[in-house]
Design a protein around this motif. Structure first.
Motif, PDB file in Angstrom:
ATOM      1  N   MET A   1       0.845  -1.169   0.000  1.00  0.00           N
ATOM      2  CA  MET A   1       0.000   0.000   0.000  1.00  0.00           C
ATOM      3  C   MET A   1       0.894   1.238   0.000  1.00  0.00           C
ATOM      4  O   MET A   1       1.838   1.333   0.771  1.00  0.00           O
ATOM      5  CB  MET A   1      -0.928  -0.039   1.214  1.00  0.00           C
ATOM      6  N   LYS A   2       0.599   2.166  -0.863  1.00  0.00           N
ATOM      7  CA  LYS A   2       1.422   3.353  -1.065  1.00  0.00           C
ATOM      8  C   LYS A   2       1.541   4.208   0.195  1.00  0.00           C
ATOM      9  O   LYS A   2       2.640   4.673   0.527  1.00  0.00           O
ATOM     10  CB  LYS A   2       0.824   4.181  -2.212  1.00  0.00           C
ATOM     11  N   ALA A   3       0.450   4.419   0.911  1.00  0.00           N
ATOM     12  CA  ALA A   3       0.499   5.253   2.121  1.00  0.00           C
ATOM     13  C   ALA A   3       1.446   4.653   3.153  1.00  0.00           C
ATOM     14  O   ALA A   3       2.235   5.365   3.773  1.00  0.00           O
ATOM     15  CB  ALA A   3      -0.899   5.422   2.707  1.00  0.00           C
ATOM     16  N   LYS A   4       1.395   3.343   3.328  1.00  0.00           N
ATOM     17  CA  LYS A   4       2.272   2.680   4.297  1.00  0.00           C
ATOM     18  C   LYS A   4       3.729   2.806   3.866  1.00  0.00           C
ATOM     19  O   LYS A   4       4.596   3.118   4.684  1.00  0.00           O
ATOM     20  CB  LYS A   4       1.886   1.217   4.453  1.00  0.00           C
ATOM     21  N   GLU A   5       3.994   2.583   2.594  1.00  0.00           N
ATOM     22  CA  GLU A   5       5.360   2.716   2.081  1.00  0.00           C
ATOM     23  C   GLU A   5       5.892   4.128   2.295  1.00  0.00           C
ATOM     24  O   GLU A   5       7.032   4.308   2.711  1.00  0.00           O
ATOM     25  CB  GLU A   5       5.389   2.377   0.591  1.00  0.00           C
ATOM     26  N   ASP A   6       5.051   5.126   2.019  1.00  0.00           N
ATOM     27  CA  ASP A   6       5.476   6.520   2.188  1.00  0.00           C
ATOM     28  C   ASP A   6       5.792   6.828   3.647  1.00  0.00           C
ATOM     29  O   ASP A   6       6.819   7.439   3.958  1.00  0.00           O
ATOM     30  CB  ASP A   6       4.397   7.473   1.687  1.00  0.00           C
ATOM     31  N   LEU A   7       4.913   6.421   4.559  1.00  0.00           N
ATOM     32  CA  LEU A   7       5.117   6.707   5.979  1.00  0.00           C
ATOM     33  C   LEU A   7       6.365   6.005   6.513  1.00  0.00           C
ATOM     34  O   LEU A   7       7.133   6.585   7.278  1.00  0.00           O
ATOM     35  CB  LEU A   7       3.882   6.336   6.787  1.00  0.00           C
ATOM     36  N   LEU A   8       6.581   4.765   6.103  1.00  0.00           N
ATOM     37  CA  LEU A   8       7.795   4.058   6.511  1.00  0.00           C
ATOM     38  C   LEU A   8       9.026   4.759   5.927  1.00  0.00           C
ATOM     39  O   LEU A   8      10.058   4.858   6.583  1.00  0.00           O
ATOM     40  CB  LEU A   8       7.735   2.595   6.084  1.00  0.00           C
ATOM     41  N   GLY A   9       8.904   5.260   4.710  1.00  0.00           N
ATOM     42  CA  GLY A   9       9.995   6.002   4.078  1.00  0.00           C
ATOM     43  C   GLY A   9      10.318   7.305   4.791  1.00  0.00           C
ATOM     44  O   GLY A   9      11.447   7.782   4.741  1.00  0.00           O
ATOM     45  N   TYR A  10       9.328   7.886   5.470  1.00  0.00           N
ATOM     46  CA  TYR A  10       9.546   9.117   6.240  1.00  0.00           C
ATOM     47  C   TYR A  10      10.163   8.836   7.600  1.00  0.00           C
ATOM     48  O   TYR A  10      10.446   9.752   8.358  1.00  0.00           O
ATOM     49  CB  TYR A  10       8.239   9.872   6.440  1.00  0.00           C
ATOM     50  N   GLY A  11      10.337   7.567   7.925  1.00  0.00           N
ATOM     51  CA  GLY A  11      11.016   7.232   9.169  1.00  0.00           C
ATOM     52  C   GLY A  11      10.139   6.663  10.267  1.00  0.00           C
ATOM     53  O   GLY A  11      10.632   6.369  11.355  1.00  0.00           O
ATOM     54  N   PHE A  12       8.847   6.511  10.004  1.00  0.00           N
ATOM     55  CA  PHE A  12       7.990   5.874  11.008  1.00  0.00           C
ATOM     56  C   PHE A  12       8.391   4.414  11.134  1.00  0.00           C
ATOM     57  O   PHE A  12       8.641   3.736  10.133  1.00  0.00           O
ATOM     58  CB  PHE A  12       6.512   5.982  10.611  1.00  0.00           C
TER      59      PHE A  12
ATOM     60  N   VAL B   1       0.821   9.673  16.454  1.00  0.00           N
ATOM     61  CA  VAL B   1       0.424  10.335  15.212  1.00  0.00           C
ATOM     62  C   VAL B   1      -0.738   9.559  14.609  1.00  0.00           C
ATOM     63  O   VAL B   1      -0.703   8.331  14.542  1.00  0.00           O
ATOM     64  CB  VAL B   1       1.593  10.370  14.193  1.00  0.00           C
ATOM     65  N   ILE B   2      -1.756  10.292  14.179  1.00  0.00           N
ATOM     66  CA  ILE B   2      -2.890   9.672  13.491  1.00  0.00           C
ATOM     67  C   ILE B   2      -3.012  10.350  12.137  1.00  0.00           C
ATOM     68  O   ILE B   2      -3.148  11.573  12.048  1.00  0.00           O
ATOM     69  CB  ILE B   2      -4.195   9.828  14.297  1.00  0.00           C
ATOM     70  N   TYR B   3      -2.938   9.563  11.097  1.00  0.00           N
ATOM     71  CA  TYR B   3      -3.002  10.061   9.726  1.00  0.00           C
ATOM     72  C   TYR B   3      -4.273   9.515   9.089  1.00  0.00           C
ATOM     73  O   TYR B   3      -4.485   8.307   9.068  1.00  0.00           O
ATOM     74  CB  TYR B   3      -1.763   9.588   8.958  1.00  0.00           C
ATOM     75  N   PHE B   4      -5.117  10.405   8.619  1.00  0.00           N
ATOM     76  CA  PHE B   4      -6.349   9.992   7.958  1.00  0.00           C
ATOM     77  C   PHE B   4      -6.123  10.015   6.464  1.00  0.00           C
ATOM     78  O   PHE B   4      -5.732  11.038   5.896  1.00  0.00           O
ATOM     79  CB  PHE B   4      -7.502  10.935   8.337  1.00  0.00           C
ATOM     80  N   ASN B   5      -6.393   8.898   5.825  1.00  0.00           N
ATOM     81  CA  ASN B   5      -6.118   8.744   4.405  1.00  0.00           C
ATOM     82  C   ASN B   5      -7.425   8.601   3.629  1.00  0.00           C
ATOM     83  O   ASN B   5      -8.150   7.645   3.811  1.00  0.00           O
ATOM     84  CB  ASN B   5      -5.241   7.506   4.201  1.00  0.00           C
ATOM     85  N   ARG B   6      -7.708   9.597   2.834  1.00  0.00           N
ATOM     86  CA  ARG B   6      -8.832   9.583   1.897  1.00  0.00           C
ATOM     87  C   ARG B   6     -10.184   9.528   2.597  1.00  0.00           C
ATOM     88  O   ARG B   6     -10.282   9.554   3.796  1.00  0.00           O
ATOM     89  CB  ARG B   6      -8.687   8.426   0.921  1.00  0.00           C
ATOM     90  N   GLY B   7     -11.206   9.474   1.822  1.00  0.00           N
ATOM     91  CA  GLY B   7     -12.559   9.356   2.338  1.00  0.00           C
ATOM     92  C   GLY B   7     -13.246  10.698   2.518  1.00  0.00           C
ATOM     93  O   GLY B   7     -12.654  11.761   2.359  1.00  0.00           O
ATOM     94  N   ASN B   8     -14.499  10.618   2.844  1.00  0.00           N
ATOM     95  CA  ASN B   8     -15.337  11.787   3.049  1.00  0.00           C
ATOM     96  C   ASN B   8     -15.116  12.312   4.471  1.00  0.00           C
ATOM     97  O   ASN B   8     -15.390  11.603   5.440  1.00  0.00           O
ATOM     98  CB  ASN B   8     -16.794  11.392   2.836  1.00  0.00           C
ATOM     99  N   PRO B   9     -14.637  13.546   4.645  1.00  0.00           N
ATOM    100  CA  PRO B   9     -14.365  14.060   5.988  1.00  0.00           C
ATOM    101  C   PRO B   9     -15.615  14.160   6.862  1.00  0.00           C
ATOM    102  O   PRO B   9     -15.536  14.023   8.078  1.00  0.00           O
ATOM    103  CB  PRO B   9     -13.745  15.434   5.747  1.00  0.00           C
ATOM    104  N   PHE B  10     -16.779  14.383   6.248  1.00  0.00           N
ATOM    105  CA  PHE B  10     -18.008  14.467   7.024  1.00  0.00           C
ATOM    106  C   PHE B  10     -18.413  13.087   7.552  1.00  0.00           C
ATOM    107  O   PHE B  10     -18.900  12.948   8.665  1.00  0.00           O
ATOM    108  CB  PHE B  10     -19.136  15.086   6.199  1.00  0.00           C
TER     109      PHE B  10
END
Length: 55
Positions: free
Chosen positions: A1-12, A33-42
């Motif tokens: 998953m791209k989001a996981k790869e990116d976050l691990l790449g940032y040092g998490f 840290v809590i990162y919300f990825n995509r979806g309807n904010p409402f």
């Protein structure tokens, strides 16, 4: 998953995924840290209030 790869790449060191609609809100308490990825904010806000995670 791209989001996981990116976050691990940032040092998490660890990346978990939770579903705010179905998982217990107490699970969020253990994270720094809590990162919300995509979806309807409402829809996210509705489910956070419904579960009590918005407190």
């Amino acid at each position: 998953m791209k989001a996981k790869e990116d976050l691990l790449g940032y040092g998490f060191k660890k990346v978990d995924f939770n579903d705010i609609e179905f998982d217990k809100p107490e699970l969020l308490e253990k994270y720094n840290v809590i990162y919300f990825n995509r979806g309807n904010p409402f829809y996210l806000q509705y489910n956070m209030k419904k579960s009590g995670a918005d407190l």
